[in-house]
Design an enzyme around this catalytic site. Sequence first.
Site, PDB file in Angstrom:
ATOM      1  N   TYR A 110      45.744  34.089  32.341  1.00  0.00           N
ATOM      2  CA  TYR A 110      47.077  33.892  31.744  1.00  0.00           C
ATOM      3  C   TYR A 110      48.123  33.612  32.813  1.00  0.00           C
ATOM      4  CZ  TYR A 110      47.547  38.708  33.332  1.00  0.00           C
ATOM      5  OH  TYR A 110      47.568  39.846  34.113  1.00  0.00           O
ATOM      6  N   GLY A 111      47.690  33.616  34.068  1.00  0.00           N
ATOM      7  CA  GLY A 111      48.598  33.339  35.189  1.00  0.00           C
ATOM      8  C   GLY A 111      48.055  32.157  35.974  1.00  0.00           C
ATOM      9  N   SER A 112      47.918  32.342  37.278  1.00  0.00           N
ATOM     10  CA  SER A 112      47.498  31.208  38.115  1.00  0.00           C
ATOM     11  C   SER A 112      46.102  30.702  37.769  1.00  0.00           C
ATOM     12  CB  SER A 112      47.542  31.594  39.590  1.00  0.00           C
ATOM     13  OG  SER A 112      46.608  32.619  39.839  1.00  0.00           O
TER      14      SER A 112
ATOM     15  N   GLU B 125      42.035  43.307  42.128  1.00  0.00           N
ATOM     16  CA  GLU B 125      42.409  44.645  41.679  1.00  0.00           C
ATOM     17  C   GLU B 125      43.156  45.407  42.760  1.00  0.00           C
ATOM     18  OE1 GLU B 125      40.141  46.879  38.692  1.00  0.00           O
ATOM     19  OE2 GLU B 125      38.480  45.830  39.641  1.00  0.00           O
TER      20      GLU B 125
HETATM   21  C1  BEZ Z   1      45.482  35.229  35.943  1.00  0.00           C
HETATM   22  O1  BEZ Z   1      45.416  35.200  34.741  1.00  0.00           O
HETATM   23  O2  BEZ Z   1      45.695  34.225  36.577  1.00  0.00           O
HETATM   24  C2  BEZ Z   1      45.303  36.523  36.659  1.00  0.00           C
HETATM   25  C3  BEZ Z   1      45.977  37.616  36.235  1.00  0.00           C
HETATM   26  C4  BEZ Z   1      45.809  38.811  36.916  1.00  0.00           C
HETATM   27  C5  BEZ Z   1      44.963  38.888  37.996  1.00  0.00           C
HETATM   28  C6  BEZ Z   1      44.266  37.783  38.384  1.00  0.00           C
HETATM   29  C7  BEZ Z   1      44.449  36.584  37.723  1.00  0.00           C
END
Ligand code: BEZ
Length: 257
Positions: free
Chosen positions: A24-26, A114
């Site tokens: 949901y992020g990078s 983590e």
């Molecule tokens: C991600 O969704 O990009 C992400 C979110 C938290 C930790 C690692 C990746």
Amino acid sequence: MAESEHQRQIEEFGKDDDFWLFGYGSLIWKPPPHFDQRIPGYIEGYVRRFWQASEDHRGTPSAPGRVVTLIDRAHWETLADHDSHTPTERVWGAAYHIPARHVAEVREYLDIREINGYSIQFTPFHPAPFTTQITSPPATSHGASPVTCLVYIGLPENPQFLGPQDTDELAAHILRSRGPSGENREYLFNLEKSLLELSAESGDRHISDLVRRARAIERERGDGSGGEDGDDHRGDRRVGVPLHKVGSTEEQEEVER
Ligand code: BEZ
């Protein structure tokens, strides 16, 4: 759930060639190594917010940047959020399937995340009704039934969790932050762009509102593109660059949030 049961679930997950990771992020624009399917879709029961400090990717320990985390919706409802937009029920992102033979390597690589405060949860992922997939070999079909996904979440008790942020200050903070993975503004702009590319419904008002504020600040200062087209003309090479696969964890720079 008891801690030992959760630990067991983490260890068992993916054993039947069913390791799915939700980004949901990078991860949306920077996929994990070795994935063979990428499916746009959403999870429910969470709210995405730029409330996690980043000391290792988009900031430094002395000047942490800001990245997204997910907040359990029931917990979010107890907080005084400065963002006036009520979030949608769905958090859009992309799910990646990792073939069983690569799970151990990818797990080891992902667990690095983590360290900076993220914990593992499992949640149903709903594929978008009409999905574009990057698969190798190409998939012939994919049902729209939910699949259980592993997701990394910066829980409120982790030291990097910041809680509600004033939206204008947050936009200004993102503009002045940078870390080993690059400028924090690039993360924000990439996130909005890659979300909008997932589906017709996948925009996130919290993210687009921050982009609008950040662009307004840049326009006022006379720097950045401040443009309306979503393209960044300030040397941000990642914006607009198509998603590409990398074959191994060595090829990929360390994963950021
Ligand atoms: C991600 O969704 O990009 C992400 C979110 C938290 C930790 C690692 C990746």
